[in-house]
Write an enzyme that holds these catalytic residues in place. Structure first.
Site, PDB file in Angstrom:
ATOM      1  N   HIS A 121       1.821   0.904 -12.985  1.00 12.48           N
ATOM      2  CA  HIS A 121       2.628  -0.259 -13.376  1.00 12.48           C
ATOM      3  C   HIS A 121       4.111   0.130 -13.307  1.00 12.48           C
ATOM      4  O   HIS A 121       4.485   1.219 -13.779  1.00 12.48           O
ATOM      5  CB  HIS A 121       2.246  -0.705 -14.794  1.00 12.48           C
ATOM      6  CG  HIS A 121       2.987  -1.930 -15.219  1.00 12.48           C
ATOM      7  ND1 HIS A 121       2.643  -3.187 -14.762  1.00 12.48           N
ATOM      8  CD2 HIS A 121       4.077  -2.088 -16.001  1.00 12.48           C
ATOM      9  CE1 HIS A 121       3.497  -4.068 -15.261  1.00 12.48           C
ATOM     10  NE2 HIS A 121       4.372  -3.429 -16.021  1.00 12.48           N
ATOM     11  N   LEU A 156      -9.421  -7.874 -12.924  1.00 17.26           N
ATOM     12  CA  LEU A 156     -10.878  -7.726 -12.983  1.00 17.26           C
ATOM     13  C   LEU A 156     -11.345  -7.758 -14.436  1.00 17.26           C
ATOM     14  O   LEU A 156     -10.611  -7.370 -15.339  1.00 17.26           O
ATOM     15  CB  LEU A 156     -11.298  -6.431 -12.301  1.00 17.26           C
ATOM     16  CG  LEU A 156     -11.084  -6.449 -10.778  1.00 17.26           C
ATOM     17  CD1 LEU A 156     -11.282  -5.084 -10.182  1.00 17.26           C
ATOM     18  CD2 LEU A 156     -12.013  -7.459 -10.100  1.00 17.26           C
ATOM     19  N   MET A 201      -3.829  -7.445  -6.820  1.00 19.32           N
ATOM     20  CA  MET A 201      -3.283  -8.626  -7.487  1.00 19.32           C
ATOM     21  C   MET A 201      -4.341  -9.478  -8.200  1.00 19.32           C
ATOM     22  O   MET A 201      -4.046 -10.593  -8.612  1.00 19.32           O
ATOM     23  CB  MET A 201      -2.528  -9.491  -6.469  1.00 19.32           C
ATOM     24  CG  MET A 201      -1.334  -8.789  -5.873  1.00 19.32           C
ATOM     25  SD  MET A 201      -0.143  -8.277  -7.115  1.00 19.32           S
ATOM     26  CE  MET A 201       0.665  -9.841  -7.405  1.00 19.32           C
ATOM     27  N   GLY A 249       0.783  -1.238   0.000  1.00 22.39           N
ATOM     28  CA  GLY A 249       0.000   0.000   0.000  1.00 22.39           C
ATOM     29  C   GLY A 249       0.810   1.280   0.000  1.00 22.39           C
ATOM     30  O   GLY A 249       0.313   2.331   0.404  1.00 22.39           O
ATOM     31  N   ASN A 299       1.790   3.044  -2.598  1.00 26.03           N
ATOM     32  CA  ASN A 299       1.206   3.992  -3.561  1.00 26.03           C
ATOM     33  C   ASN A 299      -0.052   4.636  -2.994  1.00 26.03           C
ATOM     34  O   ASN A 299      -0.276   5.833  -3.158  1.00 26.03           O
ATOM     35  CB  ASN A 299       0.913   3.294  -4.888  1.00 26.03           C
ATOM     36  CG  ASN A 299       2.160   3.175  -5.732  1.00 26.03           C
ATOM     37  OD1 ASN A 299       2.626   4.162  -6.298  1.00 26.03           O
ATOM     38  ND2 ASN A 299       2.750   1.982  -5.767  1.00 26.03           N
TER      39      ASN A 299
HETATM   40  C1  GRF Z   1       3.816  -1.269  -7.258  1.00 21.42           C
HETATM   41  O1  GRF Z   1       5.096  -1.576  -7.738  1.00 21.42           O
HETATM   42  C2  GRF Z   1       2.896  -0.977  -8.410  1.00 21.42           C
HETATM   43  O2  GRF Z   1       3.538  -0.394  -9.491  1.00 21.42           O
HETATM   44  C3  GRF Z   1       2.390  -2.340  -8.778  1.00 21.42           C
HETATM   45  O3  GRF Z   1       2.291  -3.042  -7.553  1.00 21.42           O
HETATM   46  C4  GRF Z   1       3.156  -2.465  -6.593  1.00 21.42           C
HETATM   47  C5  GRF Z   1       2.313  -2.081  -5.435  1.00 21.42           C
HETATM   48  O4  GRF Z   1       3.054  -1.619  -4.335  1.00 21.42           O
HETATM   49  N1  GRF Z   1       1.145  -2.264  -9.494  1.00 21.42           N
HETATM   50  P1  GRF Z   1       2.315  -0.948  -3.123  1.00 21.42           P
HETATM   51  O5  GRF Z   1       1.282  -1.932  -2.582  1.00 21.42           O
HETATM   52  O6  GRF Z   1       1.678   0.322  -3.597  1.00 21.42           O
HETATM   53  O7  GRF Z   1       3.395  -0.689  -2.100  1.00 21.42           O
END
Ligand code: GRF
Length: 208
Positions: A109, A93, A90, A12, A14
């Site tokens: 991404h 959808l 993960m 989490g 991001n």
């Molecule tokens: C990040 O590297 C994002 O780019 C990818 O999954 C990862 C998620 O990391 N889609 P976090 O859960 O936000 O730490």
């Protein structure tokens, strides 16, 4: 004010970057619901600290993907969600979910799309593939989500240089710190301010 619903499965970080930018006044929006696919996701600890309504809805509880998607759609609709953020979610959808929030779902991404993306490219695998190819520049991409995995209109990208001696782990960390945590909040801010439009599958109005 823009109501955001987020989908998470892991750390989490991001989502944290977006929470921080809302709290410091950079983004005018409210995260009304967070759905985790994983009861052990650290993202849940983060949202609790900020008093954000969070539920775990795991795919295992449902007989079909349709039912799973319905549960998420209903939860978001009940909360009045206008923008969906996939933040390390993960689960892939399907069409039903995408149609329900057409043009209003974003994902981050950890590569410069169209490199190292699509089915199978998630987590450390993305960075391993970049190192195997020997690219000198990688980065991150925020894009709208459509039916094609990592194939929706690109909103923002930021490059990150590969260094001698990088491992997938060091590269993953730098891509997050130097690119992901900067461009995801920026993309959300642009959306919240009504500055993004899509013409012929190309996003207009998005610049770093
Ligand atoms: C990040 O590297 C994002 O780019 C990818 O999954 C990862 C998620 O990391 N889609 P976090 O859960 O936000 O730490």
């Amino acid at each position: 004010m823009l109501k955001i619903g987020a989908l998470v499965s892991g750390g989490g970080t991001n989502l944290q970057a977006i929470i921080d930018n809302i709290e410091n006044g950079m983004i005018e929006a409210e995260i009304v619901t967070v759905i985790s696919s994983n009861p052990k996701a650290y993202a849940i600890e983060r949202t609790k600290k900020h008093g954000i309504n969070t539920v775990c809805i795991s795919k295992k509880e449902f007989l079909s993907r349709d039912d799973y998607e319905d549960a998420i759609i209903n939860k978001f609709n009940e909360a009045g969600v206008r923008l969906v953020l996939m933040a390390g979610f993960m689960v892939v959808l399907g069409d039903k979910f995408i149609r329900s929030f057409q043009g209003r779902i974003m994902n981050i991404h950890p590569s410069l799309i169209p490199s190292f993306c699509g089915p199978g490219y998630y987590g450390l695998r993305v960075h391993e593939a970049a190192l195997e190819k020997g690219v000198k520049v990688t980065g991150a991409t925020v894009h709208f989500v459509n039916e094609e995995t990592d194939g929706g209109p690109i909103i923002l990208q930021k490059p990150v240089f590969v260094r001698d001696g990088d491992t997938a782990e060091t590269l993953q960390k730098r891509v997050m710190e130097e690119a992901e945590w900067e461009i995801y909040p920026k993309a959300v801010k642009l959306f919240a301010e009504g500055k993004l439009s899509i013409e012929n599958n190309i996003v207009k109005g998005a610049h770093l």
